[in-house]
Design a protein around this motif. Structure first.
Motif, PDB file in Angstrom:
ATOM      1  N   GLU A   1       0.848  -1.197   0.000  1.00  0.00           N
ATOM      2  CA  GLU A   1       0.000   0.000   0.000  1.00  0.00           C
ATOM      3  C   GLU A   1       0.884   1.248   0.000  1.00  0.00           C
ATOM      4  O   GLU A   1       1.134   1.848   1.043  1.00  0.00           O
ATOM      5  CB  GLU A   1      -0.922   0.011   1.218  1.00  0.00           C
TER       6      GLU A   1
ATOM      7  N   ARG B   1      -0.760  -0.768  -4.509  1.00  0.00           N
ATOM      8  CA  ARG B   1      -1.701   0.329  -4.702  1.00  0.00           C
ATOM      9  C   ARG B   1      -0.854   1.604  -4.701  1.00  0.00           C
ATOM     10  O   ARG B   1      -0.121   1.865  -3.754  1.00  0.00           O
ATOM     11  CB  ARG B   1      -2.742   0.408  -3.591  1.00  0.00           C
TER      12      ARG B   1
ATOM     13  N   GLY C   1      -3.103   4.885   0.210  1.00  0.00           N
ATOM     14  CA  GLY C   1      -4.346   4.258   0.655  1.00  0.00           C
ATOM     15  C   GLY C   1      -5.386   4.229  -0.447  1.00  0.00           C
ATOM     16  O   GLY C   1      -5.300   4.986  -1.429  1.00  0.00           O
ATOM     17  N   PRO C   2      -6.402   3.389  -0.305  1.00  0.00           N
ATOM     18  CA  PRO C   2      -7.430   3.265  -1.343  1.00  0.00           C
ATOM     19  C   PRO C   2      -8.238   4.547  -1.547  1.00  0.00           C
ATOM     20  O   PRO C   2      -8.819   4.749  -2.606  1.00  0.00           O
ATOM     21  CB  PRO C   2      -8.325   2.128  -0.854  1.00  0.00           C
ATOM     22  N   GLU C   3      -8.250   5.435  -0.567  1.00  0.00           N
ATOM     23  CA  GLU C   3      -9.012   6.681  -0.678  1.00  0.00           C
ATOM     24  C   GLU C   3      -8.244   7.782  -1.404  1.00  0.00           C
ATOM     25  O   GLU C   3      -8.786   8.843  -1.709  1.00  0.00           O
ATOM     26  CB  GLU C   3      -9.408   7.178   0.727  1.00  0.00           C
ATOM     27  N   THR C   4      -6.989   7.561  -1.753  1.00  0.00           N
ATOM     28  CA  THR C   4      -6.147   8.572  -2.387  1.00  0.00           C
ATOM     29  C   THR C   4      -6.629   8.865  -3.811  1.00  0.00           C
ATOM     30  O   THR C   4      -6.878   7.941  -4.590  1.00  0.00           O
ATOM     31  CB  THR C   4      -4.678   8.092  -2.430  1.00  0.00           C
ATOM     32  N   ASP C   5      -6.756  10.145  -4.146  1.00  0.00           N
ATOM     33  CA  ASP C   5      -7.133  10.537  -5.509  1.00  0.00           C
ATOM     34  C   ASP C   5      -6.134   9.963  -6.507  1.00  0.00           C
ATOM     35  O   ASP C   5      -4.928  10.083  -6.315  1.00  0.00           O
ATOM     36  CB  ASP C   5      -7.151  12.062  -5.650  1.00  0.00           C
TER      37      ASP C   5
END
Length: 190
Positions: free
Chosen positions: A33, A103, A36-40
């Motif tokens: 990672e 990611r 994070g998965p929320e990163t634009d």
């Protein structure tokens, strides 16, 4: 060593050790990672690690480091100031099918000391069984115009450059690493 007839004898071949085993301290919980998965702009970069026969390597370790979307590293020595947006580093052990994933975000272009610009890319280290030292390569992006003028990519034979270009796929990119063979990934001496 000689045979009973006095001719030179061949000694049996041996694999040089120690054998590669993934130490517990190398991977860590956030290993693949980089963001994070929320990163634009976050996407998954997936691939497989393959040996010279095209067989998957289930016990390798892939390490990636990269600049952020502005071409800055998360390091105090970056002359433009350290990145505040990403860690820029990740590690992922290969699974039983030789697969790995990260990611991340697409990095920005990087200035060189000579005043040129390197195309956006991700640096990669590979560790695996049967290797006495790591190998290092790069991942470039398929739709990047700057690839044509990248000072590193331009040193690679035109016929082998595709081994350094990721393939776009749904939700991200794919980059398989081949350690030997006809389609061997280009590796760099560092």
């Amino acid at each position: 060593m000689t045979t009973e007839h006095g001719e030179p004898a061949t000694t049996p071949s041996q694999t040089v050790g120690p054998f590669f085993a993934l130490p517990d301290g190398l991977p860590w919980p956030d290993g693949p990672e980089i963001v994070g998965p929320e990163t634009d702009g976050a996407f998954l970069l997936r691939g497989r690690l393959l040996d010279g026969a095209g067989e998957t390597i289930p016990d390798g370790l892939i390490e990636m480091w990269q600049a952020d979307e502005h071409g800055r590293f998360d390091h105090p020595d970056d002359p433009r100031g350290p990145s505040a947006s990403i860690r820029g580093f990740g590690r992922c052990p290969t699974d039983s099918d030789g697969q790995f994933w990260f990611r991340t975000v697409r990095p920005g272009a990087l200035p060189t000391p000579e005043g040129e610009w390197e195309a956006p890319h991700i640096d990669v280290t590979v560790l695996a069984r049967g290797m006495l030292d790591r190998v290092v390569t790069r991942i470039y992006f398929p739709d990047e115009e700057a690839n044509a003028t990248d000072p590193v990519l331009s040193t690679v034979d035109q016929q082998r450059r595709d081994t350094l270009i990721a393939v776009a796929e749904d939700g991200g990119f794919r980059f398989d690493i081949r350690l030997q063979g006809a389609d061997e990934t280009v590796f760099f001496a560092v």
